[in-house]
Design a protein around this motif. Structure first.
Motif, PDB file in Angstrom:
ATOM      1  N   ALA A 126       0.786  15.734   2.893  1.00 35.20           N
ATOM      2  CA  ALA A 126       0.135  14.577   3.517  1.00 35.20           C
ATOM      3  C   ALA A 126      -1.379  14.769   3.552  1.00 35.20           C
ATOM      4  O   ALA A 126      -2.142  13.840   3.255  1.00 35.20           O
ATOM      5  CB  ALA A 126       0.682  14.374   4.929  1.00 35.20           C
TER       6      ALA A 126
ATOM      7  N   LYS B 292      -7.820   9.928  -6.223  1.00 27.98           N
ATOM      8  CA  LYS B 292      -7.941   8.581  -5.647  1.00 27.98           C
ATOM      9  C   LYS B 292      -8.172   7.524  -6.707  1.00 27.98           C
ATOM     10  O   LYS B 292      -7.583   6.457  -6.643  1.00 27.98           O
ATOM     11  CB  LYS B 292      -9.095   8.567  -4.628  1.00 27.98           C
TER      12      LYS B 292
ATOM     13  N   ASP C  38      -4.827   5.954  -8.678  1.00 21.61           N
ATOM     14  CA  ASP C  38      -3.777   5.485  -7.773  1.00 21.61           C
ATOM     15  C   ASP C  38      -2.489   5.082  -8.487  1.00 21.61           C
ATOM     16  O   ASP C  38      -1.433   5.069  -7.877  1.00 21.61           O
ATOM     17  CB  ASP C  38      -4.259   4.309  -6.936  1.00 21.61           C
TER      18      ASP C  38
ATOM     19  N   LYS D 147       0.832  -1.182   0.000  1.00 25.72           N
ATOM     20  CA  LYS D 147       0.000   0.000   0.000  1.00 25.72           C
ATOM     21  C   LYS D 147       0.879   1.249   0.000  1.00 25.72           C
ATOM     22  O   LYS D 147       1.831   1.352   0.759  1.00 25.72           O
ATOM     23  CB  LYS D 147      -0.896  -0.001   1.236  1.00 25.72           C
ATOM     24  N   GLN D 148       0.543   2.183  -0.867  1.00 27.66           N
ATOM     25  CA  GLN D 148       1.333   3.407  -0.951  1.00 27.66           C
ATOM     26  C   GLN D 148       0.811   4.442   0.035  1.00 27.66           C
ATOM     27  O   GLN D 148      -0.337   4.405   0.452  1.00 27.66           O
ATOM     28  CB  GLN D 148       1.297   3.958  -2.363  1.00 27.66           C
ATOM     29  N   SER D 149       1.686   5.385   0.361  1.00 25.01           N
ATOM     30  CA  SER D 149       1.295   6.483   1.239  1.00 25.01           C
ATOM     31  C   SER D 149       1.921   7.771   0.720  1.00 25.01           C
ATOM     32  O   SER D 149       2.708   7.760  -0.231  1.00 25.01           O
ATOM     33  CB  SER D 149       1.745   6.202   2.674  1.00 25.01           C
ATOM     34  N   PHE D 150       1.578   8.862   1.359  1.00 24.36           N
ATOM     35  CA  PHE D 150       2.139  10.151   0.978  1.00 24.36           C
ATOM     36  C   PHE D 150       3.664  10.147   1.077  1.00 24.36           C
ATOM     37  O   PHE D 150       4.338  10.876   0.361  1.00 24.36           O
ATOM     38  CB  PHE D 150       1.544  11.279   1.826  1.00 24.36           C
ATOM     39  N   LYS D 151       4.207   9.299   1.927  1.00 23.06           N
ATOM     40  CA  LYS D 151       5.663   9.225   2.095  1.00 23.06           C
ATOM     41  C   LYS D 151       6.364   8.686   0.854  1.00 23.06           C
ATOM     42  O   LYS D 151       7.572   8.843   0.709  1.00 23.06           O
ATOM     43  CB  LYS D 151       6.011   8.352   3.298  1.00 23.06           C
ATOM     44  N   ASP D 152       5.607   8.065  -0.035  1.00 16.25           N
ATOM     45  CA  ASP D 152       6.168   7.531  -1.280  1.00 16.25           C
ATOM     46  C   ASP D 152       6.242   8.580  -2.395  1.00 16.25           C
ATOM     47  O   ASP D 152       6.889   8.350  -3.409  1.00 16.25           O
ATOM     48  CB  ASP D 152       5.332   6.345  -1.771  1.00 16.25           C
TER      49      ASP D 152
ATOM     50  N   TYR E   4       6.926  14.763  -1.646  1.00 17.85           N
ATOM     51  CA  TYR E   4       7.000  14.687  -0.181  1.00 17.85           C
ATOM     52  C   TYR E   4       8.438  14.424   0.268  1.00 17.85           C
ATOM     53  O   TYR E   4       8.940  15.079   1.185  1.00 17.85           O
ATOM     54  CB  TYR E   4       6.071  13.600   0.376  1.00 17.85           C
TER      55      TYR E   4
ATOM     56  N   TYR F 131      -2.851  14.356   0.088  1.00 17.91           N
ATOM     57  CA  TYR F 131      -2.904  12.932  -0.268  1.00 17.91           C
ATOM     58  C   TYR F 131      -4.189  12.297   0.258  1.00 17.91           C
ATOM     59  O   TYR F 131      -4.812  11.482  -0.406  1.00 17.91           O
ATOM     60  CB  TYR F 131      -1.673  12.216   0.283  1.00 17.91           C
ATOM     61  N   ARG F 132      -4.570  12.651   1.462  1.00 20.19           N
ATOM     62  CA  ARG F 132      -5.786  12.104   2.070  1.00 20.19           C
ATOM     63  C   ARG F 132      -7.056  12.708   1.471  1.00 20.19           C
ATOM     64  O   ARG F 132      -8.146  12.186   1.685  1.00 20.19           O
ATOM     65  CB  ARG F 132      -5.778  12.331   3.585  1.00 20.19           C
TER      66      ARG F 132
END
Length: 128
Positions: free
Chosen positions: A52, A122, A125, A2-7, A11, A55-56
């Motif tokens: 971040a 979203k 992705d 699963k990807q996140s904003f940290k990827d 960022y 991203y959400r």
């Protein structure tokens, strides 16, 4: 995985810049603690926080653009504080140029996100 904003590249670059600013600002004079030092650290870190949040908010285009725009605004504020640090002789021209170049690169990435939100939403992705 699963990807996140940290990827996100933007960022990672923003976080790197914030950490470089933190390191450089350790040498700023004590009388700048509650003005320039706090401001430049806060604005550079806020770029990361806004990314971040954006991203959400990827489900909602207007919210995504708004939060990404906030990140861009904080990045611009960081550039102002960098200019003050240079003019006050708290940063060398070499360090200033390095930090400013990183900030401008971040700004270009953020502006691409603002101008092309659909590829970041979203349902897209694959771009994250």
């Amino acid at each position: 995985m699963k990807q996140s904003f940290k990827d996100l590249i933007v960022y990672r670059k923003a976080f790197n810049l914030a950490m470089k600013i933190f390191d450089c600002s350790k040498s700023f004079p004590k009388e700048e603690t509650y003005s320039l030092t706090d401001q430049i650290r806060r604005s550079s870190r806020s770029v990361c926080a806004s990314i971040a949040e954006a991203y959400r908010k990827r489900r909602y285009e207007a919210h995504f653009i708004s939060k990404t725009s906030d990140a861009d605004m904080e990045n611009s504020e960081t550039q102002v504080w960098l200019q003050f640090a240079l003019e006050c002789n708290y940063l060398s021209r070499i360090i200033f140029d390095e930090l400013m170049n990183l900030s401008e690169e971040i700004g270009k990435l953020l502006n691409h996100m603002i101008e092309n939100p659909k590829s970041y939403l979203k349902n897209a992705d694959k771009n994250f």
